[in-house]
Design an enzyme around this catalytic site. Structure first.
Site, PDB file in Angstrom:
ATOM      1  N   ASP A 159      29.697  68.611  97.756  1.00  0.00           N
ATOM      2  CA  ASP A 159      29.066  68.646  96.441  1.00  0.00           C
ATOM      3  C   ASP A 159      27.591  69.044  96.468  1.00  0.00           C
ATOM      4  O   ASP A 159      27.080  69.549  95.476  1.00  0.00           O
ATOM      5  CB  ASP A 159      29.232  67.288  95.743  1.00  0.00           C
ATOM      6  CG  ASP A 159      30.649  67.090  95.196  1.00  0.00           C
ATOM      7  OD1 ASP A 159      31.391  68.086  95.081  1.00  0.00           O
ATOM      8  OD2 ASP A 159      31.007  65.946  94.884  1.00  0.00           O
TER       9      ASP A 159
ATOM     10  N   TYR B 129      33.609  63.772  88.733  1.00  0.00           N
ATOM     11  CA  TYR B 129      32.967  62.541  89.184  1.00  0.00           C
ATOM     12  C   TYR B 129      31.534  62.431  88.713  1.00  0.00           C
ATOM     13  O   TYR B 129      30.818  63.425  88.678  1.00  0.00           O
ATOM     14  CB  TYR B 129      32.953  62.474  90.715  1.00  0.00           C
ATOM     15  CG  TYR B 129      34.023  61.541  91.223  1.00  0.00           C
ATOM     16  CD1 TYR B 129      33.830  60.169  91.162  1.00  0.00           C
ATOM     17  CD2 TYR B 129      35.211  62.015  91.723  1.00  0.00           C
ATOM     18  CE1 TYR B 129      34.816  59.300  91.589  1.00  0.00           C
ATOM     19  CE2 TYR B 129      36.201  61.160  92.158  1.00  0.00           C
ATOM     20  CZ  TYR B 129      35.995  59.801  92.081  1.00  0.00           C
ATOM     21  OH  TYR B 129      36.961  58.951  92.498  1.00  0.00           O
TER      22      TYR B 129
HETATM   23 CU   LIG Z   1      36.978  58.606  94.294  1.00  0.00          CU
END
Ligand SMILES: [Cu+2]
Ligand SMILES: *[C@@H]1O[C@H](CO)[C@@H](O)[C@H](O)[C@H]1NC(C)=O
Ligand SMILES: *[C@@H]1O[C@H](CO)[C@@H](O)[C@H](O)[C@H]1NC(C)=O
Length: 689
Positions: free
Chosen positions: A338, A426
């Site tokens: 990420d 997320y």
């Molecule tokens: Cu997770």
């Protein structure tokens, strides 16, 4: 994964958009920016300002690279001054001028990756090096949007696939996913895979995947290289996936009375540019598009010694590795980096007062260079606030003296720097918390939406095959995965010559009958000589892990240090020869120590996109360099193995992990002994008993 792109762009705005179009104006801005007076206001570690991003762009556009086709800016940031140079300037900064401000950028033009250093004061290009190794820089937001929303959504075979599923193309949204590397030889094209989702009345797109379609896009040519439509799994039902308040139906959850933190006499911290001073701490806070918050030059005031003492030269998130555990065609490549592929700072979202951060928070903006090099502002990227959450800093009730009860308590107040990065599905809440005890606590909260897979099953009884996850709702599997968050921690405990010590607790047997006891544990302190001694799998043996300054002792003779209290430690369970593991080989250990090297900042390598594992922390560590009594960097990887549970649906309650850097024989005694508990605040409707 990845990317509410439009939202991100909507929340940002481009400076000087039209004005910069005219050349004479460019020249004027350029000249104005060249005035040394503008530059001397900066702390040498301040992030580039919007006008500096513009200046970098103008310089590059005016160079030979400016005429190259398809010039794109993938990373632009401060080329931080060499550490010895900065330290000697700091020691003397009233007398000498600061090191020159330089920008480091990674640009692509004509399918080549350029690493360029620009000298900002005189606008010269110091170096322009073409990188020929494996891997590519961060993707830009714009190219992700073009690949996903422009190319794929208009691609006739894709439109056909959507129709075949009985879906409405207007309700389809697509996003770009990094592809990783799976043993391909020779140079690979820079590509992305596009996945699509169905809104169908819910905004929770990550729970509504359209499975079975593979779209591969060549980023440099911006065309579709591969297209296949395999199987037809229904899109999971949208029912129950919505997390928006106005879509919820009664009965509602427990009602709470208002709650807040008030500071009637104002805050106890000061922000001066990027320097933050609070209680006994002073540090520099910068924004970087890849790392997010960068904490530098953190030092703590020692009341007994009457001076600030150095603790952390530089600390930041270096990488987040998120591999999914589903080896099937549509999922095997989902092994995300990420920070290095997406930009942890690039996906930071504006923080909202009163919800993302408490009422007493102050907000700071950040900016970065977009695809075309123009500055993009990120408002409210950080918040800084004092946390007073009813914790006890220390206490004691003295019951041992007959006829007398003595009691002392000090209330905990700490300072928090927060950023939230929403990397697709997320949300990561990253906190740096400074405590008056001299501790730095780093916290990460995982929340947001699980990356879900569509399956034909509506009950676990029907599942005869491995679905690689948990059935969370009808037709919806939350796929098993990990989160490994690696921190770069250049501790300088009272100076830059430090050592790494393992204080191992070892069981001793009493065999000579000198005691009724048969055993006890004692401490064996091993100072790591080389990098191999400093690779640690937490939990493999009981040990305190310390960064010490072997040249500094306390009054009673202990070596001054800070220790790492690891938390949320998990090691990767992938086989060493699995390709994602080769790229993230460092995730087999939670701790590494390397000698300071300015170019070793990114645990998965500078070019994490399609990387092949030839440049990462594990590889550097294999050089087995000397790390004793020298400038060292501590790397800590926080890890979470995530088996999804039904409570993680449709939005996941925050799961928190973290670690602490805690003074250990650094102070002569408890540094909060003389700390004062803040005066109580009286509320009109609240009685303190
Ligand atoms: Cu997770
Ligand atoms: C520039 O990009 C276009 C499409 O975006 C592509 O067709 C062309 O080949 C690229 N040219 C070079 C030199 O990279
Ligand atoms: C610093 O790190 C880079 C990248 O790992 C490496 O190429 C270089 O040799 C290192 N320098 C020293 C002095 O170790």
């Amino acid at each position: 994964m990845r990317v509410s792109l439009k939202l991100l762009l909507a929340n940002s705005f481009v400076f000087f958009d039209r004005a910069m179009a005219s050349t004479w104006f460019n020249t004027l801005v350029f000249l104005l920016l060249s005035l040394p007076i503008t530059l001397s206001r900066h702390h040498p570690l301040d992030p580039l300002t919007p006008s500096e991003f513009d200046k970098v762009r103008t310089i590059i556009k005016g160079s030979t690279l400016g005429s190259a086709k398809n010039l794109t800016f993938h990373y632009v940031g401060l080329d931080d001054p060499d550490k010895p140079t900065l330290l000697s300037w700091l020691a003397n900064h009233t007398k000498t001028s600061p090191p020159p401000r330089r920008a480091f950028l990674i640009a692509r033009a004509e399918r080549q990756t350029h690493e360029i250093v620009v000298n900002l004061p005189d606008g010269s290009i110091i170096s322009d090096h073409i990188y020929t190794g494996f891997g590519y820089p961060l993707q830009t937001i714009e190219e992700q949007i073009t690949a996903a929303s422009v190319l794929t959504l208009k691609y006739p075979p894709f439109v056909e696939s959507v129709k075949k599923r009985g879906l409405d193309i207007d309700e389809v949204v697509c996003e770009s996913f990094s592809v990783g590397w799976f043993g391909e030889k020779g140079k690979q094209k820079r590509v992305t895979k596009v996945l699509c989702f169905y809104k169908s009345g819910s905004d929770n797109i990550y729970l509504l995947p359209i499975e079975g379609i593979t779209v591969v896009v060549d980023y440099d040519e911006m065309n579709i290289l591969e297209y296949s439509d395999r199987l037809m799994v229904p899109v999971p039902k949208a029912e129950g996936t919505d997390f928006r308040a106005f879509k919820q139906m009664p009965p509602f959850g427990p009602k709470m009375k208002p709650v807040t933190v008030v500071q009637p006499n104002g805050r106890s911290f000061k922000i001066d540019g990027h320097m933050i001073r609070w209680a006994n701490w002073v540090f520099h806070l910068a924004f970087d598009v890849r790392a997010g918050p960068v904490i530098s030059l953190a030092s703590v005031y020692d009341t007994d010694k009457g001076k600030h003492r150095r603790v952390l030269y530089r600390g930041h998130v270096s990488e987040l590795f998120v591999p999914y555990m589903d080896p099937t065609e549509g999922w095997y490549y989902k092994t995300f980096f990420d920070a290095g592929e997406y930009g942890f700072g690039l996906f930071a979202v504006p923080l909202e007062p009163l919800t993302d951060c408490p009422a007493n928070a102050i907000f700071m903006d950040g900016s970065f260079a977009g695809h075309d090099g123009r500055p993009v502002k990120k408002p409210n990227i950080f918040c800084v606030f004092e946390r007073s959450a009813g914790e006890i800093a220390w206490r004691h009730t003295e019951l041992g003296i007959p006829g007398k009860v003595g009691k002392e308590v000090r209330t905990e107040v700490s300072l928090v720097v927060r950023m939230v990065s929403t990397v697709g599905n997320y949300d990561y809440v990253v906190d740096w918390e400074f405590k008056q005890s001299g501790s730095i606590k780093v916290g990460v909260g995982l929340t947001g939406i699980l990356e879900a897979k569509g399956v034909p099953y509506t009950h676990t009884d029907q599942m005869s095959e491995n679905v690689y996850g948990t059935l969370l709702a009808e037709n919806t599997v939350g796929v098993h995965h990990d989160h490994f968050i690696t921190y770069y921690l250049d501790l300088d405990v009272e100076g830059d010559k430090n050592s790494f010590v393992k204080a191992r607790m070892q069981t001793e047997r009493v065999t000579d009958g000198s005691s009724p006891r048969k055993s006890y544990w004692t401490v064996v302190r091993d100072t790591a000589k080389t990098e191999a001694d400093a690779r640690v799998q937490l939990g493999s043996e009981p040990a305190d892990l310390l960064v010490v300054n072997p040249n500094k002792k306390t009054n009673v003779g202990n070596t001054v240090g800070y220790r790492l209290l690891g938390g949320s430690s998990a090691g990767s369970l992938l086989s060493d020869d699995d390709y994602p593991q080769i790229r993230a080989a460092y995730t087999k250990y939670q701790v590494f120590v390397t000698p300071y090297n300015r170019s070793e900042k990114w645990a998965a390598g500078t070019y994490a996109y399609q990387s092949r594992g030839d440049d990462n922390l594990a590889i550097w560590s294999q050089r087995n360099r000397a790390i004793e009594n020298t400038d060292i960097v501590l790397w800590y990887t926080m890890g979470f193995h995530h088996i999804p549970y039904q409570e993680d649906f449709p939005v996941m309650p925050t799961l928190t992990g973290g670690f602490e850097l805690r003074p250990s024989n650094f102070f002569e005694r408890n540094p909060t002994l003389k700390m004062k508990t803040p005066k109580p605040v009286h509320f009109p409707n609240c009685t303190t008993a």
